[in-house]
Structure formats: C-alpha cells, structure tokens
Design a protein around this motif. Structure first.
Motif, PDB file in Angstrom:
ATOM      1  N   THR A 247      24.534  48.448  31.240  1.00 38.35           N
ATOM      2  CA  THR A 247      25.808  48.058  31.867  1.00 38.35           C
ATOM      3  C   THR A 247      25.694  47.532  33.287  1.00 38.35           C
ATOM      4  N   GLN A 248      24.625  47.849  34.000  1.00 43.30           N
ATOM      5  CA  GLN A 248      24.579  47.538  35.431  1.00 43.30           C
ATOM      6  C   GLN A 248      24.659  46.046  35.740  1.00 43.30           C
ATOM      7  N   SER A 249      24.191  45.215  34.831  1.00 40.21           N
ATOM      8  CA  SER A 249      24.166  43.777  35.104  1.00 40.21           C
ATOM      9  C   SER A 249      25.568  43.185  35.227  1.00 40.21           C
ATOM     10  N   ARG A 250      26.574  43.879  34.722  1.00 41.34           N
ATOM     11  CA  ARG A 250      27.944  43.376  34.769  1.00 41.34           C
ATOM     12  C   ARG A 250      28.599  43.591  36.126  1.00 41.34           C
ATOM     13  N   TRP A 251      27.976  44.408  36.971  1.00 40.44           N
ATOM     14  CA  TRP A 251      28.620  44.813  38.214  1.00 40.44           C
ATOM     15  C   TRP A 251      27.870  44.305  39.444  1.00 40.44           C
ATOM     16  N   THR A 252      28.626  43.836  40.422  1.00 43.38           N
ATOM     17  CA  THR A 252      28.047  43.357  41.677  1.00 43.38           C
ATOM     18  C   THR A 252      27.481  44.500  42.498  1.00 43.38           C
ATOM     19  N   THR A 253      28.235  45.594  42.577  1.00 46.31           N
ATOM     20  CA  THR A 253      27.816  46.794  43.286  1.00 46.31           C
ATOM     21  C   THR A 253      27.996  47.982  42.347  1.00 46.31           C
ATOM     22  N   LEU A 254      27.295  49.074  42.654  1.00 43.34           N
ATOM     23  CA  LEU A 254      27.307  50.236  41.787  1.00 43.34           C
ATOM     24  C   LEU A 254      27.824  51.461  42.542  1.00 43.34           C
ATOM     25  N   GLY A 255      28.201  52.482  41.776  1.00 44.30           N
ATOM     26  CA  GLY A 255      28.666  53.731  42.377  1.00 44.30           C
ATOM     27  C   GLY A 255      28.010  54.912  41.694  1.00 44.30           C
ATOM     28  N   LEU A 256      27.807  55.999  42.444  1.00 43.11           N
ATOM     29  CA  LEU A 256      27.197  57.205  41.902  1.00 43.11           C
ATOM     30  C   LEU A 256      27.807  58.417  42.592  1.00 43.11           C
ATOM     31  N   ASP A 257      28.030  59.497  41.841  1.00 41.96           N
ATOM     32  CA  ASP A 257      28.607  60.690  42.447  1.00 41.96           C
ATOM     33  C   ASP A 257      27.672  61.235  43.527  1.00 41.96           C
ATOM     34  N   TYR A 258      28.271  61.658  44.623  1.00 45.91           N
ATOM     35  CA  TYR A 258      27.482  62.082  45.784  1.00 45.91           C
ATOM     36  C   TYR A 258      26.641  63.309  45.480  1.00 45.91           C
ATOM     37  N   THR A 259      26.978  64.061  44.430  1.00 45.28           N
ATOM     38  CA  THR A 259      26.238  65.260  44.079  1.00 45.28           C
ATOM     39  C   THR A 259      24.977  64.967  43.261  1.00 45.28           C
ATOM     40  N   ALA A 260      24.765  63.726  42.882  1.00 48.18           N
ATOM     41  CA  ALA A 260      23.592  63.377  42.078  1.00 48.18           C
ATOM     42  C   ALA A 260      22.298  63.684  42.844  1.00 48.18           C
ATOM     43  N   SER A 261      21.258  63.987  42.109  1.00 49.39           N
ATOM     44  CA  SER A 261      19.977  64.337  42.719  1.00 49.39           C
ATOM     45  C   SER A 261      19.327  63.122  43.366  1.00 49.39           C
ATOM     46  N   PRO A 262      18.386  63.349  44.293  1.00 47.40           N
ATOM     47  CA  PRO A 262      17.663  62.226  44.895  1.00 47.40           C
ATOM     48  C   PRO A 262      16.979  61.352  43.850  1.00 47.40           C
ATOM     49  N   ALA A 263      16.510  61.947  42.766  1.00 46.39           N
ATOM     50  CA  ALA A 263      15.834  61.165  41.732  1.00 46.39           C
ATOM     51  C   ALA A 263      16.792  60.201  41.041  1.00 46.39           C
ATOM     52  N   VAL A 264      18.013  60.659  40.793  1.00 46.93           N
ATOM     53  CA  VAL A 264      19.003  59.786  40.165  1.00 46.93           C
ATOM     54  C   VAL A 264      19.428  58.691  41.131  1.00 46.93           C
TER      55      VAL A 264
END
Length: 319
Positions: A255-272
């Motif tokens: 799905t990432q190719s469809r989006w100009t910018t991405l978002g991730l929950d702030y609680t995600a691990s450094p690896a994610v």
C-alpha cells in the motif's frame, strides 16, 4: 482491518497503540510560511503559515483558558504539527473552537474527518453517527439533513476538561473559509461513499491554491481515495499501526506506493519505525497526546506529529 474499522471510535491516547490516528508546520516570524518536503519525484506540501485568527478565538466562548502544567521538554518550534480533529484531547473535536485555538498555539496543519448529510452537507464527524459526540442513539448522519444535525452539539466529555461548553458541528466550508489561507488542511472523507468524492474535490478546488492547501488523508488501505487525490495533484498521507503491520506482513509493501507521506503510531518500536522510514518518505507520528509522546516519536525519526493534545504539545514551546 478495513478503513472504516480503523476510523471508528474515540481517540486512542493511552500508552497502547492509539485507536484513531490523525497531524502541520512550525510558526515563524512571518504571518505565513510554507514548508514543502520532497518525496521521490514529487513535492509534498506538509504545512503552511501560522497566522492567528483573532475573531475566532473570542467567539462561541472560544478562549484558550488556563495553561496546562509546563512540559519538561518542549517540542521544537520547527516541528511540523498537525492538529488531530482540531486538538481532540483539549477541546470538543472538530469544532471551530478547537481549530482556532490550535491555530493560535501554532499548529501548522489542521486535520478533519468528514461526514455527509443526506442533503449533501459535508461536516466534521469521525463516526457514522452522532452518538459518541452528542449522546444521541442511532442518529446516522447520512440519514438526516444538515438542519437536523445542526440542532446538536459536540460534547467535551472525552477531553481533558469535560466541563467546558459543548460546541456546534462545523461545516467543511467554514473550516476552509477560516483557514485555507494560512494552514494546510488534512482531509479524510472517512465512510462517505466514493460516489460523493467529486463533491468534496469541487469544494477543495475553490480554494486559491488547492493542491498546496489540502492533503488527502486516510488509513493505509484507502488507496482509492489516495489515487483520486493524486490524479488531481494533491499530496496524500496514509497512516499505519504497528499492530496491523505485524498481523499482515505485506500491508506496508502493498500500500505504501499510493501515499506521498506515511504515518505510524508513536508507540511503535524503533524497529518498526526503521522499517517504515526505509521507503524514504516523511513519516508522521500519530496520535500524539503530549510533549513526552512527541519527543518519543521524534527520537524515533518522525518528520512531524499529528497531535490530539495540541495544548500539551505546543503551549510551552510556542505559547
């Protein structure tokens, strides 16, 4: 998980992954500053100036009120900050009061989820019904007219100050008229059927510089919305949750190719965070409730934050 499932309910602002994500640019000395971020071959406008709309702050009882307890580590004024639902942790969500106060504190972008009444009025609402925000029972917005919807008020029950006055629902045109000249507006049609999207694009097109004013926002699987917006030249923001990336190993890649910018929950691990950032696109952290959470996200490489606690994040740094 579907876009509708990801979009429903109240703000997720506990230490666990937030239930509902949503984020704009730093206040400078000038009345309007535009920050553009290169993304691959394109340019994604992430935020615009920091003009204060004084008349809006004094209407509808709209003063900021007492300042919160100072945060130990203020967020830098250069950090892109998007006001999630107009600061949904601080004020009745998606109210003019919330957007005006967020703008006054220096949020460079404003985020809105949109519903549509049966007579074609687009307004700020995150859910199919008014039940959570107004205490109704099975009041489906799409089944009622704007006149019927406007009789209700947005409760402050889920804010840090539940005693503050409830606020009127806000038509999309009102938000655009008030802030299109000074802020970037993140637009999410949520559960409105795609057949009505041309109406929304028509309203957006009436702004002086629409593709530099609006960002099409959605859960990562809302790729049809992203494609519609991209064809019209709008930047896009698709958000993810670490839990979903874990349960579906192919979700990000597909799905990432469809989006100009991405978002991730702030609680995600450094690896994610490292995995999402590996695509070379700006990644905004959502939904950030306070300065400590913002610092956590920035340390993991967030290019900006989508904040529900706008006052908690920005008051000390920019107040």
């Amino acid at each position: 998980m579907t876009d509708e499932q990801r979009g429903g309910g109240a703000d997720g602002e506990s230490p666990k992954p937030p239930e509902h994500p949503d984020g704009a640019e730093p206040r400078g000395v000038s009345r309007r500053t535009v920050v553009a971020v290169s993304v691959g071959a394109g340019v994604a406008l992430l935020a615009a100036g920091a003009a204060v709309v004084t008349p809006l702050l004094t209407g509808r009882g709209g003063l900021l009120g007492p300042a919160p307890t100072p945060t130990p580590t203020p967020v830098p004024s250069t950090t892109l900050t998007v006001a999630h639902r107009g600061g949904s942790r601080d004020w009745p969500e998606m109210s003019m009061l919330g957007y005006a106060n967020s703008a006054k504190l220096g949020a460079q972008a404003l985020e809105i989820s949109l519903a549509r009444t049966k007579d074609g009025v687009w307004f700020g609402l995150h859910d199919p019904t008014l039940d959570r925000t107004s205490g109704t029972t099975d009041f489906v917005a799409a089944d009622h007219t704007w006149q019927e919807v406007s009789q209700y008020r947005i409760t402050a029950a889920q804010t840090t100050n539940p005693a503050q006055p409830a606020q009127p629902y806000l038509r999309f045109e009102e938000l655009v008229d008030a802030f299109a000249a000074s802020r970037v507006i993140y637009v999410d049609p949520k559960i409105v059927p795609a057949q009505h999207h041309p109406e929304l694009f028509a309203m957006m097109a009436r702004a002086p510089a629409p593709t530099r004013t609006f960002v099409a926002k959605g859960y990562c699987t809302a790729t049809e919305w992203a494609q519609e917006a991209s064809r019209r030249g709008y930047p896009t923001w698709g958000y993810y949750y670490a839990a979903d990336l874990h349960s579906d190993p192919h979700l990000l890649e597909s799905t990432q190719s469809r989006w100009t910018t991405l978002g991730l929950d702030y609680t995600a691990s450094p690896a994610v965070w490292k995995r999402v950032k590996a695509y070379g696109k700006p990644v905004l952290a959502h939904v950030v409730p306070d300065a400590a959470a913002a610092q956590r996200a920035l340390q993991r490489g967030a290019a900006g934050i989508v904040a529900s606690g706008v006052r908690e994040v920005l008051a000390e740094a920019r107040g």
